[in-house]
Scaffold this motif. Structure first.
Motif, mmCIF file in Angstrom:
data_model
loop_
_atom_site.group_PDB
_atom_site.id
_atom_site.type_symbol
_atom_site.label_atom_id
_atom_site.label_comp_id
_atom_site.label_asym_id
_atom_site.label_seq_id
_atom_site.Cartn_x
_atom_site.Cartn_y
_atom_site.Cartn_z
ATOM 1 N N THR A 150 23.638 27.530 17.336
ATOM 2 C CA THR A 150 24.556 27.891 16.256
ATOM 3 C C THR A 150 25.108 26.647 15.578
ATOM 4 O O THR A 150 25.270 26.611 14.350
ATOM 5 C CB THR A 150 25.715 28.751 16.800
ATOM 6 O OG1 THR A 150 25.180 29.888 17.477
ATOM 7 C CG2 THR A 150 26.615 29.234 15.680
ATOM 8 N N ILE A 151 25.386 25.599 16.352
ATOM 9 C CA ILE A 151 25.865 24.342 15.774
ATOM 10 C C ILE A 151 24.855 23.798 14.759
ATOM 11 O O ILE A 151 25.230 23.284 13.699
ATOM 12 C CB ILE A 151 26.112 23.313 16.894
ATOM 13 C CG1 ILE A 151 27.368 23.683 17.689
ATOM 14 C CG2 ILE A 151 26.256 21.898 16.325
ATOM 15 C CD1 ILE A 151 27.557 22.844 18.929
ATOM 16 N N LEU A 152 23.566 23.926 15.075
ATOM 17 C CA LEU A 152 22.512 23.418 14.189
ATOM 18 C C LEU A 152 22.132 24.410 13.091
ATOM 19 O O LEU A 152 21.278 24.113 12.266
ATOM 20 C CB LEU A 152 21.260 23.087 15.011
ATOM 21 C CG LEU A 152 21.406 22.033 16.100
ATOM 22 C CD1 LEU A 152 20.090 21.851 16.833
ATOM 23 C CD2 LEU A 152 21.873 20.711 15.529
ATOM 24 N N ARG A 153 22.745 25.586 13.140
ATOM 25 C CA ARG A 153 22.438 26.681 12.211
ATOM 26 C C ARG A 153 20.993 27.150 12.327
ATOM 27 O O ARG A 153 20.398 27.628 11.360
ATOM 28 C CB ARG A 153 22.786 26.312 10.768
ATOM 29 C CG ARG A 153 24.265 26.485 10.464
ATOM 30 C CD ARG A 153 24.614 26.216 9.034
ATOM 31 N NE ARG A 153 24.023 27.192 8.114
ATOM 32 C CZ ARG A 153 24.168 27.153 6.786
ATOM 33 N NH1 ARG A 153 24.887 26.182 6.241
ATOM 34 N NH2 ARG A 153 23.623 28.054 6.014
ATOM 35 N N LEU A 154 20.411 27.021 13.517
ATOM 36 C CA LEU A 154 19.173 27.722 13.812
ATOM 37 C C LEU A 154 19.487 29.205 13.967
ATOM 38 O O LEU A 154 18.630 30.063 13.764
ATOM 39 C CB LEU A 154 18.528 27.169 15.087
ATOM 40 C CG LEU A 154 18.107 25.700 15.042
ATOM 41 C CD1 LEU A 154 17.516 25.277 16.364
ATOM 42 C CD2 LEU A 154 17.126 25.450 13.915
ATOM 43 N N ILE A 155 20.724 29.475 14.398
ATOM 44 C CA ILE A 155 21.291 30.824 14.398
ATOM 45 C C ILE A 155 22.547 30.749 13.546
ATOM 46 O O ILE A 155 23.376 29.857 13.739
ATOM 47 C CB ILE A 155 21.652 31.285 15.824
ATOM 48 C CG1 ILE A 155 20.423 31.283 16.730
ATOM 49 C CG2 ILE A 155 22.300 32.664 15.805
ATOM 50 C CD1 ILE A 155 20.738 31.574 18.183
ATOM 51 N N GLU A 156 22.696 31.662 12.616
ATOM 52 C CA GLU A 156 23.883 31.641 11.764
ATOM 53 C C GLU A 156 25.090 32.182 12.525
ATOM 54 O O GLU A 156 25.008 33.238 13.147
ATOM 55 C CB GLU A 156 23.650 32.490 10.502
ATOM 56 C CG GLU A 156 22.693 31.868 9.508
ATOM 57 C CD GLU A 156 23.224 30.566 8.898
ATOM 58 O OE1 GLU A 156 24.458 30.411 8.788
ATOM 59 O OE2 GLU A 156 22.401 29.703 8.542
ATOM 60 N N PRO A 157 26.216 31.462 12.511
ATOM 61 C CA PRO A 157 27.406 31.902 13.254
ATOM 62 C C PRO A 157 28.081 33.097 12.596
ATOM 63 O O PRO A 157 27.899 33.355 11.399
ATOM 64 C CB PRO A 157 28.304 30.672 13.215
ATOM 65 C CG PRO A 157 27.905 29.965 11.959
ATOM 66 C CD PRO A 157 26.435 30.200 11.800
ATOM 67 N N THR A 158 28.868 33.794 13.382
ATOM 68 C CA THR A 158 29.672 34.894 12.855
ATOM 69 C C THR A 158 30.944 34.367 12.202
ATOM 70 O O THR A 158 31.379 34.856 11.157
ATOM 71 C CB THR A 158 30.026 35.877 13.986
ATOM 72 O OG1 THR A 158 28.813 36.365 14.575
ATOM 73 C CG2 THR A 158 30.843 37.050 13.471
ATOM 74 N N ASP A 159 31.525 33.344 12.813
ATOM 75 C CA ASP A 159 32.765 32.770 12.290
ATOM 76 C C ASP A 159 32.965 31.400 12.922
ATOM 77 O O ASP A 159 32.313 31.043 13.908
ATOM 78 C CB ASP A 159 33.956 33.688 12.618
ATOM 79 C CG ASP A 159 35.191 33.362 11.773
ATOM 80 O OD1 ASP A 159 35.059 32.576 10.818
ATOM 81 O OD2 ASP A 159 36.278 33.875 12.078
ATOM 82 N N GLY A 160 33.884 30.627 12.342
ATOM 83 C CA GLY A 160 34.224 29.334 12.911
ATOM 84 C C GLY A 160 33.929 28.174 11.982
ATOM 85 O O GLY A 160 33.569 28.365 10.812
ATOM 86 N N GLN A 161 34.057 26.990 12.513
ATOM 87 C CA GLN A 161 33.883 25.767 11.726
ATOM 88 C C GLN A 161 33.160 24.731 12.577
ATOM 89 O O GLN A 161 33.496 24.538 13.747
ATOM 90 C CB GLN A 161 35.253 25.244 11.293
ATOM 91 C CG GLN A 161 35.220 24.169 10.219
ATOM 92 C CD GLN A 161 36.618 23.762 9.790
ATOM 93 O OE1 GLN A 161 37.458 23.409 10.607
ATOM 94 N NE2 GLN A 161 36.884 23.821 8.493
ATOM 95 N N VAL A 162 32.155 24.087 11.984
ATOM 96 C CA VAL A 162 31.424 23.018 12.651
ATOM 97 C C VAL A 162 31.435 21.801 11.719
ATOM 98 O O VAL A 162 30.777 21.809 10.677
ATOM 99 C CB VAL A 162 29.972 23.434 12.971
ATOM 100 C CG1 VAL A 162 29.230 22.269 13.636
ATOM 101 C CG2 VAL A 162 29.944 24.657 13.870
ATOM 102 N N ILE A 163 32.196 20.793 12.089
ATOM 103 C CA ILE A 163 32.323 19.578 11.281
ATOM 104 C C ILE A 163 31.499 18.463 11.917
ATOM 105 O O ILE A 163 31.763 18.058 13.055
ATOM 106 C CB ILE A 163 33.798 19.127 11.167
ATOM 107 C CG1 ILE A 163 34.687 20.269 10.672
ATOM 108 C CG2 ILE A 163 33.911 17.912 10.256
ATOM 109 C CD1 ILE A 163 34.390 20.719 9.261
#
Length: 322
Positions: A62-75
């Motif tokens: 999810t961090i790499l957006r290989l899977i799209e997250p439902t919610d949250g923030q990755v900086i």
């Protein structure tokens, strides 16, 4: 302390599951990752441990957006990855890569080593054919393989060699951050140490930052600087390696560490046996998710979810009893 290279805040990933009955169709969700926050410093190796199915691999992908997250923030280095468009995300992928768990499944059997490792250069239009070939040979040398392997296919290599090819592919574009998704769990024990030591050497040589996902606490102790413990989609403890192994605070962490085999037959250790099965992530328990198996659970544990609190020395734990 310097600005973290990666900041994850309130990350969630829910997978929808359709429950169809004769009378109604109700949509439910598997809460694979449920509201977790953590940071990783540049040059650090952050370990993620926990039982199978706790959400470790989902966090990395999810961090790499290989899977799209439902919610949250990755900086990542000041940029919110979850807000990038496809063009900017492709550029960001040069900086963030992944080493997959299974070296047998992650390499295309129809492509040669040159094509597998060189694919990243072609996608990003970096270098001529000759330059790409030279880069691939150099990457093979970097991971302890010879340039004569360049025209062979994955089936011609052992598991350890295939994982070295996977590592070379991940490092092709000179990334800063690498997600290591159980990179040695599919390898023979005799080969695991070689690959882990290779990864440590590459980290020092190239200035890499790792998120190292594993269920093997001995390997995590060898390679990681800090360790996060996951249970049923949530973080229950984060601490420096030395503190976690000598003074674990969460009952779940204590149970995990008590299960590590010892090489000293005279050493006596109290094994903590957890009662019951891991609850379903589709219908997790109220309050603390561990309370159904925790030997120290009290009434508040059933009613209120504990917050991840810093108890000193950057040792964070989510437990009402601490």
């Amino acid at each position: 302390m310097n600005q973290p290279i990666l900041e994850v805040t309130n990350l969630k990933k829910y997978f929808p599951v359709n429950q169809t009955s004769l009378f109604s169709t109700q949509k439910q969700y598997v809460k694979a990752v449920d509201d977790i926050s953590f940071t990783i410093q540049s040059g650090e190796t952050m370990g993620f441990v926990g039982e199978s199915g706790c959400g470790k691999s989902t966090v990395g992908r999810t961090i790499l957006r290989l899977i799209e997250p439902t919610d949250g923030q990755v900086i990542f280095e000041g940029q919110d990855i979850l807000k990038l468009n496809s063009k900017d995300l492709r550029e960001m992928r040069k900086e963030m890569q992944i080493i997959f768990q299974d070296p047998y499944a992650s390499l295309d059997p129809r492509k040669t080593v040159k094509e597998i490792i060189g694919e990243a250069f072609h996608i990003h239009k970096i270098g001529s054919s000759k330059e790409i070939e030279n880069q691939v040979k150099e990457l093979l040398r970097l991971v302890g393989m010879g340039p004569d392997h360049i025209n062979r296919y994955p089936h011609e290599f052992s598991g350890g060699q295939r994982q070295r090819i996977g590592i070379a592919r991940a490092l092709a574009l000179n990334p800063k951050f690498v997600v290591c998704d159980e990179p040695v769990s599919a390898l023979d024990v005799s080969i695991q140490a070689q690959v882990v030591n290779l990864m440590k050497d590459l980290q020092q040589k190239l200035g890499l930052t790792y998120l190292f996902i594993s269920h093997d606490l001995r390997i995590v102790k060898h390679i990681c600087d800090r360790i996060s413990v996951m249970y049923l989609g949530t973080l229950v403890e984060i601490a420096d390696k030395a503190d976690l192994y000598t003074s674990p605070l969460h009952p779940y962490t204590q149970a995990l560490l008590s299960a590590i085999p010892t090489t000293n037959p005279k050493a006596k250790r109290q094994r903590i046996i957890l009662e019951g099965d891991v609850p379903s992530p589709m219908n997790p328990p109220s309050g603390c998710r561990f309370h159904t198996r925790c030997p120290e659970a009290q009434e508040i544990c059933k009613l209120k979810a504990p917050e991840l609190r810093d108890l000193g020395k950057n040792h964070m734990v989510a437990c009402h009893m601490r």
